[in-house]
Design a protein around this motif. Structure first.
Motif, PDB file in Angstrom:
ATOM      1  N   ARG A  22       0.806  -1.231   0.000  1.00 45.39           N
ATOM      2  CA  ARG A  22       0.000   0.000   0.000  1.00 45.39           C
ATOM      3  C   ARG A  22       0.832   1.271   0.000  1.00 45.39           C
ATOM      4  O   ARG A  22       0.478   2.241  -0.644  1.00 45.39           O
ATOM      5  N   ARG A  23       1.929   1.270   0.763  1.00 46.22           N
ATOM      6  CA  ARG A  23       2.682   2.512   0.980  1.00 46.22           C
ATOM      7  C   ARG A  23       4.081   2.517   0.370  1.00 46.22           C
ATOM      8  O   ARG A  23       4.771   3.525   0.430  1.00 46.22           O
ATOM      9  N   HIS A  24       4.497   1.373  -0.144  1.00 43.81           N
ATOM     10  CA  HIS A  24       5.851   1.230  -0.695  1.00 43.81           C
ATOM     11  C   HIS A  24       6.907   1.613   0.342  1.00 43.81           C
ATOM     12  O   HIS A  24       7.899   2.270   0.033  1.00 43.81           O
ATOM     13  N   ARG A  25       6.655   1.173   1.559  1.00 40.60           N
ATOM     14  CA  ARG A  25       7.580   1.409   2.672  1.00 40.60           C
ATOM     15  C   ARG A  25       7.511   0.218   3.626  1.00 40.60           C
ATOM     16  O   ARG A  25       6.443  -0.331   3.858  1.00 40.60           O
ATOM     17  N   LEU A  26       8.649  -0.136   4.155  1.00 37.04           N
ATOM     18  CA  LEU A  26       8.736  -1.132   5.221  1.00 37.04           C
ATOM     19  C   LEU A  26       9.265  -0.397   6.444  1.00 37.04           C
ATOM     20  O   LEU A  26      10.474  -0.194   6.571  1.00 37.04           O
ATOM     21  N   PRO A  27       8.374   0.038   7.317  1.00 42.72           N
ATOM     22  CA  PRO A  27       8.798   0.884   8.445  1.00 42.72           C
ATOM     23  C   PRO A  27       9.735   0.150   9.405  1.00 42.72           C
ATOM     24  O   PRO A  27       9.458  -0.969   9.830  1.00 42.72           O
ATOM     25  N   HIS A  28      10.828   0.825   9.726  1.00 42.78           N
ATOM     26  CA  HIS A  28      11.771   0.266  10.698  1.00 42.78           C
ATOM     27  C   HIS A  28      11.082   0.057  12.048  1.00 42.78           C
ATOM     28  O   HIS A  28      11.490  -0.814  12.816  1.00 42.78           O
ATOM     29  N   ALA A  29      10.039   0.832  12.324  1.00 47.90           N
ATOM     30  CA  ALA A  29       9.304   0.692  13.582  1.00 47.90           C
ATOM     31  C   ALA A  29       8.617  -0.668  13.686  1.00 47.90           C
ATOM     32  O   ALA A  29       8.292  -1.118  14.788  1.00 47.90           O
ATOM     33  N   LEU A  30       8.397  -1.330  12.567  1.00 47.25           N
ATOM     34  CA  LEU A  30       7.845  -2.692  12.574  1.00 47.25           C
ATOM     35  C   LEU A  30       8.940  -3.742  12.408  1.00 47.25           C
ATOM     36  O   LEU A  30       8.937  -4.755  13.093  1.00 47.25           O
ATOM     37  N   VAL A  31       9.851  -3.486  11.482  1.00 50.66           N
ATOM     38  CA  VAL A  31      10.851  -4.504  11.135  1.00 50.66           C
ATOM     39  C   VAL A  31      11.869  -4.716  12.249  1.00 50.66           C
ATOM     40  O   VAL A  31      12.176  -5.860  12.603  1.00 50.66           O
ATOM     41  N   LEU A  32      12.393  -3.629  12.813  1.00 55.08           N
ATOM     42  CA  LEU A  32      13.470  -3.770  13.807  1.00 55.08           C
ATOM     43  C   LEU A  32      13.021  -4.462  15.096  1.00 55.08           C
ATOM     44  O   LEU A  32      13.734  -5.356  15.579  1.00 55.08           O
ATOM     45  N   PRO A  33      11.852  -4.120  15.668  1.00 56.93           N
ATOM     46  CA  PRO A  33      11.406  -4.895  16.836  1.00 56.93           C
ATOM     47  C   PRO A  33      11.140  -6.368  16.477  1.00 56.93           C
ATOM     48  O   PRO A  33      11.413  -7.261  17.275  1.00 56.93           O
ATOM     49  N   GLY A  34      10.637  -6.585  15.268  1.00 55.53           N
ATOM     50  CA  GLY A  34      10.430  -7.966  14.814  1.00 55.53           C
ATOM     51  C   GLY A  34      11.732  -8.730  14.725  1.00 55.53           C
ATOM     52  O   GLY A  34      11.821  -9.900  15.111  1.00 55.53           O
ATOM     53  N   LEU A  35      12.772  -8.056  14.246  1.00 55.96           N
ATOM     54  CA  LEU A  35      14.091  -8.678  14.164  1.00 55.96           C
ATOM     55  C   LEU A  35      14.630  -8.987  15.554  1.00 55.96           C
ATOM     56  O   LEU A  35      15.156 -10.081  15.795  1.00 55.96           O
TER      57      LEU A  35
END
Length: 150
Positions: A22-35
């Motif tokens: 939808r936004r053509h973005r992968l927010p670090h606010a989602l990815v980094l805590p997931g990592l």
């Protein structure tokens, strides 16, 4: 704990694929805590199972996928975004549980899925369209993960 890590990764994968599409973005606010959660859960799972040798795969998979994709981002920043780079680390950690071969296969499958999707966009007549690469990367990762788990 491996099961918990995979279930959380599945939920996060769906969320990230939708957001990126939808936004053509992968927010670090989602990815980094997931990592961070993935590394903690997978590390705990390896130690609890008495297989500390998997730690090299988990951490090495995350690092190698990150570094490989970082090079792609540095070479062509408009074609491969920073969110894709951090997503690669998340994917690499999970695939790394099964070894370096799984990391390579998962990334390769993601690039193949991305190529097929891009070819479909071109065949449909679209030109100069922004293309979210996260969903194909995740699809490739899950393709390999499901083959390893199943």
């Amino acid at each position: 704990m491996l099961g918990v890590a995979l279930v959380l990764f599945a939920a996060l994968s769906v969320l990230l694929a939708v957001v990126d599409a939808r936004r053509h973005r992968l927010p670090h606010a989602l990815v980094l805590p997931g990592l961070g959660c993935a590394l903690a859960l997978l590390t705990s799972a390896a130690l609890a199972a008495g297989t500390p040798g998997r730690l090299a795969g988990i951490w090495g998979g995350a690092a190698s996928a990150f570094l490989f994709c970082l090079v792609l981002h540095l070479v062509r920043p408009t074609g491969f975004g920073g969110g894709d780079v951090t997503l690669a680390a998340l994917i690499g950690a999970h695939l790394g549980w099964f070894g370096l071969d799984a990391v390579i296969a998962g990334l390769l499958a993601g690039f193949v899925c991305g190529g097929v999707a891009a070819a479909g966009v071109l065949l449909a007549g679209a030109r100069r369209v922004e293309f979210a690469f996260g969903p194909p990367l995740l699809l490739g990762a899950w393709w390999v993960l499901l083959g390893e788990v199943g």
